[in-house]
Design a protein around this motif. Structure first.
Motif, short mmCIF file in Angstrom:
data_model
loop_
_atom_site.label_atom_id
_atom_site.label_comp_id
_atom_site.label_asym_id
_atom_site.label_seq_id
_atom_site.Cartn_x
_atom_site.Cartn_y
_atom_site.Cartn_z
N ARG A 24 0.79 -1.23 0.00
CA ARG A 24 0.00 0.00 0.00
C ARG A 24 0.82 1.28 0.00
N MET A 25 2.12 1.21 0.40
CA MET A 25 2.90 2.43 0.49
C MET A 25 4.31 2.26 -0.08
N GLN A 62 3.07 10.40 -4.29
CA GLN A 62 1.76 10.97 -4.59
C GLN A 62 1.08 11.50 -3.32
N VAL A 63 1.21 10.75 -2.23
CA VAL A 63 0.54 11.13 -0.99
C VAL A 63 1.09 12.44 -0.43
N ALA A 69 6.10 5.63 5.99
CA ALA A 69 4.65 5.78 5.87
C ALA A 69 4.16 7.02 6.60
N PRO A 70 3.44 7.90 5.92
CA PRO A 70 2.93 9.13 6.55
C PRO A 70 1.65 8.86 7.34
N ASP A 93 11.25 17.64 5.97
CA ASP A 93 10.72 16.27 5.94
C ASP A 93 9.31 16.31 5.37
N VAL A 94 9.16 15.89 4.13
CA VAL A 94 7.86 15.97 3.47
C VAL A 94 6.96 14.79 3.84
N THR A 95 7.48 13.83 4.60
CA THR A 95 6.66 12.67 4.98
C THR A 95 5.86 12.92 6.26
#
Length: 372
Positions: free
Chosen positions: A22-23, A30-31, A82-83, A195-197
């Motif tokens: 899923r990630m 994209q997320v 995983a965000p 940190d974009v996550t």
């Protein structure tokens, strides 16, 4: 291998498969471009798989498990970048209510965390986001009502939260209150971070009325804040352990394929030394993180919590620096994944106390034990 270890490894295999499916980083890219920056369908799956309620009592919808199992999930989340707002919601917010809330508050607030229908966070610090600086939120009584004003800094996942636990001063005494994130007077100022996550925010409170039922008065507030810093620090350390493991894998894979001067880059002795150091960082951080997870509420909990957070903060940061060097110039480019880990490492190093802060806590703990 004991029964707990067998269960943990089964949980690890299940978590890794779910996150790989899923990630993958193609989906992650994209997320992180979405408004919220989290994958709500993945968070719903985390609830269905029981991750959110692992350490929560059965009486409030959890499974009554231990940090031994939670550690596995946090490592896998860090490995996949995983965000998911698990640390903010499960460890900090739910932890605060379980430590300081009464039975009514626990029954009202915690089931939504366990089943994923609610996301919460903790606003525990002042404007700097540092645990060693004064709180900048305060409560006072006006016309029989409790009113919250001020600001809490660098609050994780505030933008997707339904409610938050806020640390504020009541006169000179710390207190903890539950605040509806959409209440009048609450303003969430999103922050741009490297940190974009993960997403952080300053949360401003402008005369927010706090119902008496939302005051967490079941335990000493400062003691609870200190405990939440320890728990969140260990959770971040475990996230870092998973990230370190993946950094080793992708770096070794890259230097084993990349050729320079007619040879695989990984065949050069200096690069071999770098890869060996990465593995040492990964394995030693894992030992510290898991020792801390297993020590919670034990005699050496404070000590291991400080060791895990301080050590993982330094090693994850240094490991990603070395890994980027092994990649060469392309390590800084958007097309490769290693920069995501480097940026996550740098934020993890500072969240819920820097390595220096936690080493100071460790020093005080050891000195106190020696004095006793």
């Amino acid at each position: 291998m004991g029964p707990n270890d067998e269960l943990a490894e089964e949980l690890r295999a299940s978590a890794r498969k779910a996150l790989d499916d899923r990630m993958p980083t193609t989906v992650l890219r994209q997320v992180i471009d979405t408004e919220d920056g989290i994958d709500r369908s993945l968070y719903a799956l985390a609830a269905d798989l029981g991750w959110l309620g692992l350490t929560l009592p059965e009486s409030v919808g959890g499974s009554g498990g231990s940090w031994h199992e939670l550690a596995v999930v946090l490592e896998e989340i860090g490995r996949a970048l995983a965000p998911l707002p698990m640390i903010a919601s499960v460890v900090v917010a739910a932890g605060a209510v379980m430590l300081a809330g009464d039975d009514e508050q626990q029954q009202r607030l915690i089931p939504g965390i366990a089943d994923g229908s609610a996301i919460a966070t903790g606003a525990l610090f002042g404007a700097s986001g540092r645990p060693d600086e004064p709180l900048a939120a305060r409560v006072e009584r006006r016309d029989g009502s409790l009113v919250l004003s001020g600001v809490s800094g660098f609050v994780p996942d505030a933008h997707v939260s339904s409610w938050m636990v806020v640390a504020a001063t009541d006169g000179a005494v710390p207190t903890l209150v539950v605040v509806d994130s959409s209440a009048p007077g609450v303003r969430i100022e999103r922050l741009d971070t490297t940190d974009v996550t993960r997403r952080l925010a300053h949360v401003h409170f402008d005369d927010v009325v706090i119902p008496s039922a939302n005051v967490l008065a079941g335990a000493d507030a400062q003691h609870v804040i200190d405990e939440l810093v320890r728990r969140a620090g260990v959770a971040i350390a475990l996230d870092s352990v998973g990230g370190l493991e993946r950094v080793v894998e992708i770096t070794v894979a890259y230097v084993g394929e990349r050729e320079q001067f007619g040879r695989k880059v990984g065949s050069f002795q200096a690069v071999k030394h770098h890869c060996a150091n990465l593995l040492v960082f990964s394995e030693t951080a894992r030992v510290a993180g898991r020792a801390a997870a297993d020590a919670i509420d034990g005699a050496r909990w404070v000590e291991w919590a400080a060791i895990a957070k301080s050590y993982s903060g330094d090693t994850y940061t240094e490991a990603t620096r070395i890994a980027v060097q092994c990649f060469g110039g392309v390590g800084f480019t958007w097309e490769y994944d290693i920069h995501f880990y480097m940026k996550r490492a740098r934020l993890s190093q500072q969240l819920f106390g820097s390595p220096t802060y936690h080493r100071q806590l460790l020093t005080r703990e050891l000195r106190g034990r020696t004095a006793d």
